[in-house]
Design a protein around this motif. Structure first.
Motif, mmCIF file in Angstrom:
data_model
loop_
_atom_site.group_PDB
_atom_site.id
_atom_site.type_symbol
_atom_site.label_atom_id
_atom_site.label_comp_id
_atom_site.label_asym_id
_atom_site.label_seq_id
_atom_site.Cartn_x
_atom_site.Cartn_y
_atom_site.Cartn_z
ATOM 1 N N VAL A 214 -18.013 -29.215 59.818
ATOM 2 C CA VAL A 214 -18.340 -28.371 60.970
ATOM 3 C C VAL A 214 -17.141 -28.321 61.912
ATOM 4 N N ASN A 215 -16.683 -27.119 62.219
ATOM 5 C CA ASN A 215 -15.535 -26.936 63.112
ATOM 6 C C ASN A 215 -15.926 -26.554 64.532
ATOM 7 N N GLU A 216 -17.169 -26.131 64.728
ATOM 8 C CA GLU A 216 -17.615 -25.695 66.043
ATOM 9 C C GLU A 216 -17.896 -26.894 66.945
ATOM 10 N N ALA A 217 -17.804 -26.671 68.221
ATOM 11 C CA ALA A 217 -18.054 -27.725 69.210
ATOM 12 C C ALA A 217 -19.549 -27.979 69.369
ATOM 13 N N THR A 218 -19.882 -29.186 69.777
ATOM 14 C CA THR A 218 -21.222 -29.502 70.246
ATOM 15 C C THR A 218 -21.289 -29.034 71.696
ATOM 16 N N GLU A 219 -22.355 -28.311 72.056
ATOM 17 C CA GLU A 219 -22.494 -27.800 73.415
ATOM 18 C C GLU A 219 -23.724 -28.387 74.076
ATOM 19 N N ILE A 220 -23.540 -28.842 75.303
ATOM 20 C CA ILE A 220 -24.622 -29.449 76.069
ATOM 21 C C ILE A 220 -24.746 -28.734 77.405
ATOM 22 N N PHE A 221 -25.978 -28.310 77.721
ATOM 23 C CA PHE A 221 -26.248 -27.702 79.029
ATOM 24 C C PHE A 221 -26.693 -28.809 79.975
ATOM 25 N N ILE A 222 -26.094 -28.850 81.157
ATOM 26 C CA ILE A 222 -26.575 -29.747 82.209
ATOM 27 C C ILE A 222 -26.863 -28.907 83.451
ATOM 28 N N LEU B 263 -17.712 -40.417 76.778
ATOM 29 C CA LEU B 263 -17.754 -39.806 75.458
ATOM 30 C C LEU B 263 -16.948 -40.632 74.478
ATOM 31 N N SER B 264 -17.488 -40.782 73.278
ATOM 32 C CA SER B 264 -16.763 -41.497 72.235
ATOM 33 C C SER B 264 -15.821 -40.542 71.503
ATOM 34 N N ASP B 265 -14.562 -40.884 71.426
ATOM 35 C CA ASP B 265 -13.588 -40.287 70.500
ATOM 36 C C ASP B 265 -13.381 -38.777 70.533
ATOM 37 N N SER B 266 -13.225 -38.131 71.627
ATOM 38 C CA SER B 266 -12.956 -36.699 71.553
ATOM 39 C C SER B 266 -12.578 -36.130 72.903
ATOM 40 N N GLU B 267 -12.109 -34.916 72.832
ATOM 41 C CA GLU B 267 -11.848 -34.152 74.041
ATOM 42 C C GLU B 267 -13.026 -33.218 74.286
ATOM 43 N N TYR B 268 -13.106 -32.739 75.522
ATOM 44 C CA TYR B 268 -14.191 -31.835 75.882
ATOM 45 C C TYR B 268 -13.704 -30.874 76.953
ATOM 46 N N SER B 269 -14.497 -29.838 77.177
ATOM 47 C CA SER B 269 -14.231 -28.921 78.276
ATOM 48 C C SER B 269 -15.534 -28.701 79.035
ATOM 49 N N VAL B 270 -15.402 -28.272 80.289
ATOM 50 C CA VAL B 270 -16.559 -28.015 81.146
ATOM 51 C C VAL B 270 -16.470 -26.581 81.638
ATOM 52 N N THR C 126 -26.226 -22.724 88.585
ATOM 53 C CA THR C 126 -27.275 -23.131 87.647
ATOM 54 C C THR C 126 -26.906 -24.336 86.800
ATOM 55 N N GLY C 127 -25.638 -24.697 86.712
ATOM 56 C CA GLY C 127 -25.265 -25.852 85.907
ATOM 57 C C GLY C 127 -23.928 -25.670 85.224
ATOM 58 N N ALA C 128 -23.795 -26.298 84.053
ATOM 59 C CA ALA C 128 -22.545 -26.251 83.312
ATOM 60 C C ALA C 128 -22.813 -26.445 81.825
ATOM 61 N N ILE C 129 -21.859 -26.000 81.020
ATOM 62 C CA ILE C 129 -21.872 -26.246 79.587
ATOM 63 C C ILE C 129 -20.726 -27.207 79.288
ATOM 64 N N ILE C 130 -21.050 -28.340 78.674
ATOM 65 C CA ILE C 130 -20.050 -29.288 78.215
ATOM 66 C C ILE C 130 -19.828 -28.997 76.731
ATOM 67 N N SER C 131 -18.603 -28.662 76.360
ATOM 68 C CA SER C 131 -18.252 -28.438 74.951
ATOM 69 C C SER C 131 -17.470 -29.647 74.462
ATOM 70 N N VAL C 132 -18.031 -30.332 73.474
ATOM 71 C CA VAL C 132 -17.391 -31.500 72.876
ATOM 72 C C VAL C 132 -16.731 -31.030 71.584
ATOM 73 N N PHE C 133 -15.409 -31.109 71.542
ATOM 74 C CA PHE C 133 -14.676 -30.593 70.390
ATOM 75 C C PHE C 133 -14.909 -31.459 69.163
ATOM 76 N N ALA C 134 -15.058 -30.806 68.027
ATOM 77 C CA ALA C 134 -15.312 -31.496 66.761
ATOM 78 C C ALA C 134 -14.096 -32.326 66.346
ATOM 79 N N THR C 135 -14.371 -33.495 65.784
ATOM 80 C CA THR C 135 -13.302 -34.359 65.284
ATOM 81 C C THR C 135 -12.971 -34.049 63.829
ATOM 82 N N LYS C 136 -13.835 -33.265 63.171
ATOM 83 C CA LYS C 136 -13.688 -32.895 61.757
ATOM 84 C C LYS C 136 -13.708 -34.126 60.849
#
Length: 86
Positions: free
Chosen positions: A32-40, A50-57, A63-73
Motif C-alpha cells: 500500500v502506497n497511500e497514506a493513512t488518514e485520520i480526522f480529528i 507516532l511510530s516510525d514515519s512522517e506525517y502532514s496536517v 471543523t478540525g484537521a486531517i492527519i496524513s501518515v505517510f506509508a513506510t512501504k
C-alpha cells in the motif's frame, strides 16, 4: 476522531471526547502506497506521537484537521496517539 483510510489492516482505535485523546493501531502493508488518514475535530493545539514515519496536517477551518501518515512501504505495526499539548 476516526481513521478515514488505513494503509493496511485496522487493529483498533479509540476516541476519548472528554479528554480529546485519539489512539489508533494498524498493520501497515508493504503493497500500500497511500497514506493513512485520520480526522480529528478542532483541537486548538495538539501533539502527535507516532511510530516510525512522517506525517502532514491539513487544517479544515474550524471543523478540525486531517492527519496524513505517510506509508513506510513495509509490513509493520503502526501506532499513533493524538492529544492536546500539555
Amino acid at each position: 476522531a476516526y481513521p478515514r483510510t488505513v494503509a493496511g489492516e485496522l487493529l483498533a482505535y479509540s476516541w476519548d471526547a472528554d479528554a480529546n485523546i485519539f489512539e489508533c493501531k494498524w498493520l501497515e502493508k508493504s503493497t500500500v502506497n497511500e497514506a493513512t488518514e485520520i480526522f480529528i475535530p478542532d483541537i486548538p493545539d495538539f501533539a502527535i506521537n507516532l511510530s516510525d514515519s512522517e506525517y502532514s496536517v491539513a487544517k479544515l477551518g474550524v471543523t478540525g484537521a486531517i492527519i496524513s501518515v505517510f506509508a513506510t512501504k513495509t509490513d509493520c505495526q503502526r501506532n499513533i496517539c493524538i492529544k492536546p499539548k500539555a
